[in-house]
Scaffold this motif. Structure first.
Motif, PDB file in Angstrom:
ATOM      1  N   ALA A  62       0.835  -1.192   0.000  1.00 49.57           N
ATOM      2  CA  ALA A  62       0.000   0.000   0.000  1.00 49.57           C
ATOM      3  C   ALA A  62       0.873   1.246   0.000  1.00 49.57           C
ATOM      4  O   ALA A  62       1.808   1.363   0.785  1.00 49.57           O
ATOM      5  CB  ALA A  62      -0.922   0.014   1.217  1.00 49.57           C
ATOM      6  N   TYR A  96      -2.236  -1.182  -3.595  1.00 49.00           N
ATOM      7  CA  TYR A  96      -3.229  -0.167  -3.235  1.00 49.00           C
ATOM      8  C   TYR A  96      -2.553   1.191  -3.210  1.00 49.00           C
ATOM      9  O   TYR A  96      -1.456   1.331  -2.662  1.00 49.00           O
ATOM     10  CB  TYR A  96      -3.812  -0.495  -1.860  1.00 49.00           C
ATOM     11  CG  TYR A  96      -4.601   0.630  -1.208  1.00 49.00           C
ATOM     12  CD1 TYR A  96      -5.999   0.632  -1.228  1.00 49.00           C
ATOM     13  CD2 TYR A  96      -3.957   1.674  -0.539  1.00 49.00           C
ATOM     14  CE1 TYR A  96      -6.725   1.650  -0.611  1.00 49.00           C
ATOM     15  CE2 TYR A  96      -4.678   2.698   0.070  1.00 49.00           C
ATOM     16  CZ  TYR A  96      -6.056   2.676   0.026  1.00 49.00           C
ATOM     17  OH  TYR A  96      -6.778   3.682   0.625  1.00 49.00           O
ATOM     18  N   GLY A 141      -4.305   3.437   3.298  1.00 40.09           N
ATOM     19  CA  GLY A 141      -3.652   2.130   3.318  1.00 40.09           C
ATOM     20  C   GLY A 141      -3.151   1.707   4.675  1.00 40.09           C
ATOM     21  O   GLY A 141      -2.956   0.518   4.931  1.00 40.09           O
TER      22      GLY A 141
END
Length: 289
Positions: free
Chosen positions: A9, A129, A134
């Motif tokens: 992320a 992501y 995140g």
């Protein structure tokens, strides 16, 4: 966290440069031959743009604030479940939030709406992501615990505002007043939901301009990378060869034992040198360091 289905992320607030960093990761995944599933954090907004405008008006009438940084406008529970499902099964469902007309036209929709939910591509090696949350934690909801490698994109706040201001007025068609109001309205959520994430990251990339950004709302353009330094802080990453990085990145220096400073134009190169070995190890072993 999952050794079989790792999650990476890149987190940062609106205008922080997470989308730009995603391009660097796309290059690294391609070089590694890794098949990544790509998801934007906007998928987990609760409201369309029109619905959000209504919620903002309701909040203002009650003397309250709502922003895309906070829990009221985002479904953190769904995001955590999405990460959990991917970590366990390598599966999940996502959608896209369409910011502009260019993004919306292929779907025959209006900007500020969502595409239908769809399944992630099968046989993905890793989930990538990029978005606001995140590494968010909100009460019993802990998105960060499911992320195997968490990267923060953190320009100093005046630069962040310049990036948001220029992007939202020039690319997304928002008025100057609307962007300024959004920044003011978002401040509580920014402090409570965005900034705490950067103490949970494995590495932060903080861009610091070397030009005057004293009044971010008078800026007509975003300071370039060559007009910046990037402060890179690493935490919980083992076997970082700092002498090698200093030798490879011209103009770099150490400001603390875990912090490398590089010229802004070298940021992508530094990201590749630092992150690519960690990505390779994560995909092969499920561990960072």
């Amino acid at each position: 966290m999952s050794a079989k289905h790792p999650i990476i992320a890149v987190t940062g607030s609106s205008g922080a440069g997470t989308t730009t960093s995603a391009e660097a990761f796309r290059k690294m995944f391609n070089m590694m031959g890794a098949k990544a599933a790509w998801v934007e954090g906007d998928s987990f907004h609760r409201y369309t743009r029109r619905e959000m405008d209504v919620e903002v008006q309701k909040a203002e009438e009650q003397g309250k604030h709502i922003s895309y940084f906070g829990s009221q406008a985002n479904d953190f529970k769904a995001l955590e479940q999405f990460f959990r499902t991917f970590g366990d099964e390598g599966k999940g469902r996502f959608r896209r939030y369409l910011h502009t007309f260019d993004e919306a036209v292929p779907y025959n929709q209006m900007p500020g709406t969502f595409t239908p939910w769809q399944d992630l591509p099968e046989d993905s090696d890793v989930l990538f992501y990029e978005g606001l949350h995140g590494g968010v934690v909100d009460g019993d909801i802990n998105v960060a615990q499911h992320v195997d490698f968490l990267i923060g994109m953190v320009p100093i706040v005046n630069l962040e505002w310049i990036q948001k201001f220029v992007r939202d007025t020039q690319d997304r068609g928002h008025s100057r007043e609307a962007v300024m109001n959004s920044i003011v309205r978002s401040m509580d959520d920014y402090l409570n939901y965005i900034t705490p994430q950067f103490s949970r990251t494995h590495v932060n990339f903080q861009r610091v301009p070397t030009v005057d950004t004293s009044n971010p709302f008078s800026a007509m353009a975003i300071p370039s990378l060559d007009e910046s330094f990037v402060v890179i802080r690493m935490r919980g990453m083992k076997n970082i060869d700092f002498p090698y990085l200093l030798a490879m990145i011209d103009g770099s220096f150490m400001s603390r034992h875990n912090t490398l400073v590089v010229p802004g134009g070298k940021m992508s190169f530094a990201m590749e040198l630092i992150i690519r070995p960690a990505l390779q190890q994560l995909i092969e072993t499920g561990k960072i360091g």
